[in-house]
Each structure stands twice: as C-alpha cells, then as structure tokens.
Design a protein around this motif. Structure first.
Motif, PDB file in Angstrom:
ATOM      1  N   SER A 199       0.812  -1.225   0.000  1.00 49.66           N
ATOM      2  CA  SER A 199       0.000   0.000   0.000  1.00 49.66           C
ATOM      3  C   SER A 199       0.842   1.270   0.000  1.00 49.66           C
ATOM      4  O   SER A 199       0.326   2.366  -0.167  1.00 49.66           O
ATOM      5  CB  SER A 199      -0.936   0.006   1.211  1.00 49.66           C
ATOM      6  OG  SER A 199      -0.212   0.027   2.419  1.00 49.66           O
ATOM      7  N   GLY A 200       2.166   1.144   0.198  1.00 49.23           N
ATOM      8  CA  GLY A 200       3.028   2.318   0.218  1.00 49.23           C
ATOM      9  C   GLY A 200       2.809   3.163   1.458  1.00 49.23           C
ATOM     10  O   GLY A 200       2.044   2.812   2.351  1.00 49.23           O
ATOM     11  N   LEU A 201       3.481   4.301   1.510  1.00 47.35           N
ATOM     12  CA  LEU A 201       3.310   5.224   2.633  1.00 47.35           C
ATOM     13  C   LEU A 201       2.229   6.242   2.297  1.00 47.35           C
ATOM     14  O   LEU A 201       2.031   6.593   1.134  1.00 47.35           O
ATOM     15  CB  LEU A 201       4.614   5.960   2.927  1.00 47.35           C
ATOM     16  CG  LEU A 201       5.834   5.129   3.350  1.00 47.35           C
ATOM     17  CD1 LEU A 201       6.976   6.055   3.720  1.00 47.35           C
ATOM     18  CD2 LEU A 201       5.503   4.183   4.483  1.00 47.35           C
ATOM     19  N   HIS A 202       1.539   6.714   3.329  1.00 48.74           N
ATOM     20  CA  HIS A 202       0.571   7.790   3.156  1.00 48.74           C
ATOM     21  C   HIS A 202       1.165   9.045   3.768  1.00 48.74           C
ATOM     22  O   HIS A 202       1.387   9.111   4.979  1.00 48.74           O
ATOM     23  CB  HIS A 202      -0.757   7.447   3.839  1.00 48.74           C
ATOM     24  CG  HIS A 202      -1.791   8.527   3.670  1.00 48.74           C
ATOM     25  ND1 HIS A 202      -2.973   8.556   4.381  1.00 48.74           N
ATOM     26  CD2 HIS A 202      -1.817   9.640   2.871  1.00 48.74           C
ATOM     27  CE1 HIS A 202      -3.668   9.624   4.026  1.00 48.74           C
ATOM     28  NE2 HIS A 202      -2.989  10.295   3.116  1.00 48.74           N
ATOM     29  N   ILE A 203       1.449  10.034   2.931  1.00 47.14           N
ATOM     30  CA  ILE A 203       2.023  11.297   3.376  1.00 47.14           C
ATOM     31  C   ILE A 203       0.978  12.388   3.194  1.00 47.14           C
ATOM     32  O   ILE A 203       0.413  12.547   2.114  1.00 47.14           O
ATOM     33  CB  ILE A 203       3.297  11.633   2.576  1.00 47.14           C
ATOM     34  CG1 ILE A 203       4.355  10.554   2.819  1.00 47.14           C
ATOM     35  CG2 ILE A 203       3.837  13.014   2.970  1.00 47.14           C
ATOM     36  CD1 ILE A 203       5.625  10.724   1.998  1.00 47.14           C
ATOM     37  N   ALA A 204       0.702  13.114   4.276  1.00 48.25           N
ATOM     38  CA  ALA A 204      -0.265  14.219   4.230  1.00 48.25           C
ATOM     39  C   ALA A 204       0.484  15.526   4.432  1.00 48.25           C
ATOM     40  O   ALA A 204       1.440  15.592   5.197  1.00 48.25           O
ATOM     41  CB  ALA A 204      -1.330  14.043   5.306  1.00 48.25           C
ATOM     42  N   CYS A 205       0.032  16.559   3.740  1.00 48.56           N
ATOM     43  CA  CYS A 205       0.677  17.877   3.859  1.00 48.56           C
ATOM     44  C   CYS A 205      -0.371  18.940   4.118  1.00 48.56           C
ATOM     45  O   CYS A 205      -1.356  19.048   3.376  1.00 48.56           O
ATOM     46  CB  CYS A 205       1.443  18.196   2.579  1.00 48.56           C
ATOM     47  SG  CYS A 205       2.249  19.814   2.615  1.00 48.56           S
ATOM     48  N   ALA A 206      -0.182  19.712   5.180  1.00 46.60           N
ATOM     49  CA  ALA A 206      -1.098  20.799   5.495  1.00 46.60           C
ATOM     50  C   ALA A 206      -0.800  21.985   4.576  1.00 46.60           C
ATOM     51  O   ALA A 206       0.346  22.433   4.490  1.00 46.60           O
ATOM     52  CB  ALA A 206      -0.939  21.211   6.954  1.00 46.60           C
ATOM     53  N   LEU A 264       3.205  13.443   8.446  1.00 47.57           N
ATOM     54  CA  LEU A 264       2.469  14.696   8.258  1.00 47.57           C
ATOM     55  C   LEU A 264       3.488  15.807   8.037  1.00 47.57           C
ATOM     56  O   LEU A 264       4.387  16.006   8.853  1.00 47.57           O
ATOM     57  CB  LEU A 264       1.613  15.004   9.485  1.00 47.57           C
ATOM     58  CG  LEU A 264       0.840  16.336   9.472  1.00 47.57           C
ATOM     59  CD1 LEU A 264      -0.154  16.356   8.322  1.00 47.57           C
ATOM     60  CD2 LEU A 264       0.110  16.537  10.798  1.00 47.57           C
ATOM     61  N   VAL A 265       3.362  16.515   6.912  1.00 50.12           N
ATOM     62  CA  VAL A 265       4.289  17.585   6.555  1.00 50.12           C
ATOM     63  C   VAL A 265       3.567  18.923   6.671  1.00 50.12           C
ATOM     64  O   VAL A 265       2.421  19.063   6.239  1.00 50.12           O
ATOM     65  CB  VAL A 265       4.816  17.414   5.115  1.00 50.12           C
ATOM     66  CG1 VAL A 265       5.851  18.491   4.788  1.00 50.12           C
ATOM     67  CG2 VAL A 265       5.430  16.022   4.930  1.00 50.12           C
ATOM     68  N   MET A 266       4.236  19.894   7.257  1.00 46.62           N
ATOM     69  CA  MET A 266       3.638  21.220   7.363  1.00 46.62           C
ATOM     70  C   MET A 266       4.722  22.277   7.455  1.00 46.62           C
ATOM     71  O   MET A 266       5.888  21.973   7.726  1.00 46.62           O
ATOM     72  CB  MET A 266       2.726  21.300   8.584  1.00 46.62           C
ATOM     73  CG  MET A 266       3.421  21.117   9.915  1.00 46.62           C
ATOM     74  SD  MET A 266       2.263  21.171  11.304  1.00 46.62           S
ATOM     75  CE  MET A 266       1.562  22.804  11.072  1.00 46.62           C
ATOM     76  N   GLY A 267       4.340  23.516   7.210  1.00 46.65           N
ATOM     77  CA  GLY A 267       5.275  24.615   7.339  1.00 46.65           C
ATOM     78  C   GLY A 267       5.038  25.338   8.654  1.00 46.65           C
ATOM     79  O   GLY A 267       3.955  25.266   9.231  1.00 46.65           O
ATOM     80  N   SER A 268       6.041  26.038   9.144  1.00 52.62           N
ATOM     81  CA  SER A 268       5.900  26.858  10.340  1.00 52.62           C
ATOM     82  C   SER A 268       5.959  28.306   9.907  1.00 52.62           C
ATOM     83  O   SER A 268       7.014  28.820   9.550  1.00 52.62           O
ATOM     84  CB  SER A 268       7.019  26.558  11.342  1.00 52.62           C
ATOM     85  OG  SER A 268       6.873  27.324  12.500  1.00 52.62           O
ATOM     86  N   VAL A 269       4.804  28.979   9.911  1.00 53.67           N
ATOM     87  CA  VAL A 269       4.706  30.295   9.289  1.00 53.67           C
ATOM     88  C   VAL A 269       5.124  31.441  10.194  1.00 53.67           C
ATOM     89  O   VAL A 269       5.410  32.528   9.720  1.00 53.67           O
ATOM     90  CB  VAL A 269       3.257  30.552   8.801  1.00 53.67           C
ATOM     91  CG1 VAL A 269       2.872  29.531   7.763  1.00 53.67           C
ATOM     92  CG2 VAL A 269       2.276  30.504   9.959  1.00 53.67           C
ATOM     93  N   GLU A 270       5.185  31.238  11.500  1.00 53.61           N
ATOM     94  CA  GLU A 270       5.456  32.357  12.397  1.00 53.61           C
ATOM     95  C   GLU A 270       6.928  32.703  12.512  1.00 53.61           C
ATOM     96  O   GLU A 270       7.289  33.687  13.145  1.00 53.61           O
ATOM     97  CB  GLU A 270       4.896  32.044  13.794  1.00 53.61           C
ATOM     98  CG  GLU A 270       3.373  32.021  13.790  1.00 53.61           C
ATOM     99  CD  GLU A 270       2.807  31.538  15.109  1.00 53.61           C
ATOM    100  OE1 GLU A 270       2.113  32.336  15.761  1.00 53.61           O
ATOM    101  OE2 GLU A 270       3.042  30.385  15.470  1.00 53.61           O
ATOM    102  N   LEU A 271       7.778  31.898  11.881  1.00 48.20           N
ATOM    103  CA  LEU A 271       9.213  32.162  11.978  1.00 48.20           C
ATOM    104  C   LEU A 271       9.645  33.376  11.163  1.00 48.20           C
ATOM    105  O   LEU A 271      10.801  33.759  11.199  1.00 48.20           O
ATOM    106  CB  LEU A 271      10.004  30.931  11.527  1.00 48.20           C
ATOM    107  CG  LEU A 271       9.894  29.725  12.466  1.00 48.20           C
ATOM    108  CD1 LEU A 271      10.610  28.529  11.871  1.00 48.20           C
ATOM    109  CD2 LEU A 271      10.482  30.047  13.828  1.00 48.20           C
ATOM    110  N   THR A 272       8.727  33.978  10.417  1.00 46.55           N
ATOM    111  CA  THR A 272       9.086  35.171   9.651  1.00 46.55           C
ATOM    112  C   THR A 272       9.261  36.382  10.571  1.00 46.55           C
ATOM    113  O   THR A 272       9.899  37.351  10.213  1.00 46.55           O
ATOM    114  CB  THR A 272       8.003  35.484   8.610  1.00 46.55           C
ATOM    115  OG1 THR A 272       6.738  35.519   9.265  1.00 46.55           O
ATOM    116  CG2 THR A 272       7.977  34.420   7.530  1.00 46.55           C
TER     117      THR A 272
END
Length: 305
Positions: free
Chosen positions: A172-179, A267-275
């Motif tokens: 089934s492979g890996l399931h990768i989710a991205c916010a 689960l992949v996501m960005g951290s937006v407050e580091l700007t």
C-alpha cells in the motif's frame, strides 16, 4: 543530505530507517546520491570509542537498506563547555550544509514522556531536545514518533527492512499528508512532501477550513488540485488529492491536523510564524501543538532564507 541524530535508542534507529524509506531512489539512476550523515553526541565522560558500536551498527543498517557505503558518514560530536545535547545538534544541523550545494534534512526521534501517566498534570509528547531542534534548526526537521515498527523491523529474504507504513501492508506504500493554506511556506511544504513520495505512495494536500476562509479554500482547491494531478502522474502515486476539512464548532486547526495524523504515516507542514524577528527561534503554536500530539511522524518545513 540527510542528518540523523542517533543515541542508540530504539526510536533513534527507527529514525534511521525512516530516512531510507523517504530517500528518493531515482537519484541514484540520475547519478545523484543522497548522502546520510549519522551523528551522535558525546556527553561528559563519554569517549568516541564508547559510541563506535552505535555508529558502526548504523552504517551496517543503512547499507542493508541500499545506501552506498561511500554515501554514509558518521561523526561523534564532543560537547563544548556549557553546551547541552540540543545545542550541539542544532549547531551541527544548521552548519553541516555550509559550502555544499545540496540542502539538508534533519531527522531525530522524540522520546518525550507522558507526564499525565506518571502523576503529572501536563501532556508532553516531545522531549526537550526535540522541541529545541524543532524551534531552532533552520532546515526541514522530521520528528520520528513511536508510530509503528521496531528497531529491527520486518525484513525481506536479503535482510533488508521492508518499506511499510502504519497499516503493515508493504503493497500500500506510505501515506504522506501535507497541510496547505496557500502561503509560500505551505507551498514549500507541499514540494517537500512530494519529494518524499515514491511510486505507489499516497499524498494528500489537506486544507483546514475555518470561519471566513471560503475565498482561500477556493483558491487552494483550484491550485492544489492541479498540482496534485501533476505530482501524482510524474511520481506514479497510487493517489494524490486535495482534501478539504471543515472545522466543526469548537474545533481548531491543530486538532483537525492531529486527527489527519491518525490516518497517515508522515504529516508535513510549514511553520509560518518564523518570519517574525522576535519569534525567530520559537516554533509556531500550531506546529508545536501538532508535534506534541500527532501520533504520526511529523516533518516541519522552515522558511528561513
């Protein structure tokens, strides 16, 4: 270049194995090799000789997973006076790629303690070292949880670990989710998520829709539906789709993404407050909340220049 922090624990060896699951094997066909740097920190009183067996074990396991011996580097880091383990890991991760054209990706296991289970009043699903690295490391950081598998994993007839996700089915492979939310950082996170996928994997671009976000939801659906189609075709994924999650009453983005994490491997996501300059070394509250409570492995894409 993949940098893996190893301390000899089972969770750190899971981190090592996850790296081999996420490395892109097509790089080899193009003459490009993903390099792996395995690091361990020498605490006061420890010697490099005392950690050699850990580093040698890591090299053997990486070779079994198909990584070339010439693409593996091991290093024992001596703590400078007054430094903690987290300080050394952050410094190495931020400077290892200096002078190199390839970007870095830092991976470590999270061994936080559930304080509520030991009589405390707080839930801490990350250790202090993992929290420090998430906040201060400038390259993408992946936190490996006790999501599935063991230190030794299931192996094939040649002794190589089988690439398998939380469902235990190698087919089934890996399931990768991205916010995603339409920001530059989420676009970078999606590109990173796509680069981690192999043929047969599933990739979901997840947008959490709250009150007053109709316009952004429409924009994201339009853009990411097209991107998902491109990525799904080029990488031959089993499924690549845009998913919209509508928040219910009393819901939050963090809670919604934690729920998404229950059905995915990474689960992949960005951290937006580091700007913001004043928050340059503080991880966004949403990202930290998800990092502590999501049951899956978490990869945070940073927006440092």
């Amino acid at each position: 270049m993949w940098i893996v922090a190893l301390d000899g624990s089972e969770i750190s060896f899971r981190a090592l194995r996850l790296v081999t699951f996420l490395m892109n094997p097509k790089h080899v066909l193009k003459g490009v090799h993903d390099n792996v740097v395995v690091i361990t920190v020498l605490k006061p009183g420890e010697t490099e000789a005392s950690k050699n067996h850990i580093l040698n074990d890591a090299r053997v396991k990486l070779i079994k997973c198909g990584v070339g011996d010439f693409n593996i580097r091991t290093k024992a880091i001596t703590l400078p006076d007054g430094w903690e383990v987290g300080d050394a890991l952050v410094y190495f991760a931020n400077h290892a790629h200096m002078g190199r054209s390839a970007s870095s990706h830092f991976v470590l296991g999270a061994q936080g303690i559930d304080k509520a289970a030991t009589g405390g009043s707080k839930m801490a699903h990350l250790g202090s070292i993992a929290e420090q690295c998430l906040a201060k490391v400038k390259v993408p950081v992946t936190i490996v949880k006790n999501a599935w598998g063991t230190k030794h994993a299931d192996c094939d007839g040649l002794g190589r670990p089988v690439r398998v996700g939380h469902d235990g089915n190698p087919k089934s492979g890996l399931h990768i989710a991205c916010a995603v939310d339409g920001t530059f950082t989420s676009d970078a996170a999606f590109d990173l998520a796509a680069s981690l996928c192999r043929e047969g994997d599933t990739l979901s671009a997840v947008f959490v829709m709250g009150t007053g976000s109709d316009r952004r939801a429409t924009m994201c659906e339009s853009n990411y539906t097209i991107e998902c189609a491109k990525v799904g075709e080029s990488r031959k994924l089993k499924q690549c789709e845009f998913v919209k999650v509508v928040l219910g009453k009393g819901g939050s983005v963090a809670k919604a993404l934690v729920e998404i994490g229950k059905d995915c491997d990474v689960l992949v996501m960005g951290s937006v407050e580091l700007t913001k300059i004043e928050k340059r070394h503080v991880l966004g509250s949403v990202a930290m909340g998800i990092a502590k409570h999501a049951p899956c492995h978490l990869c945070v894409a940073k927006n440092y220049a």
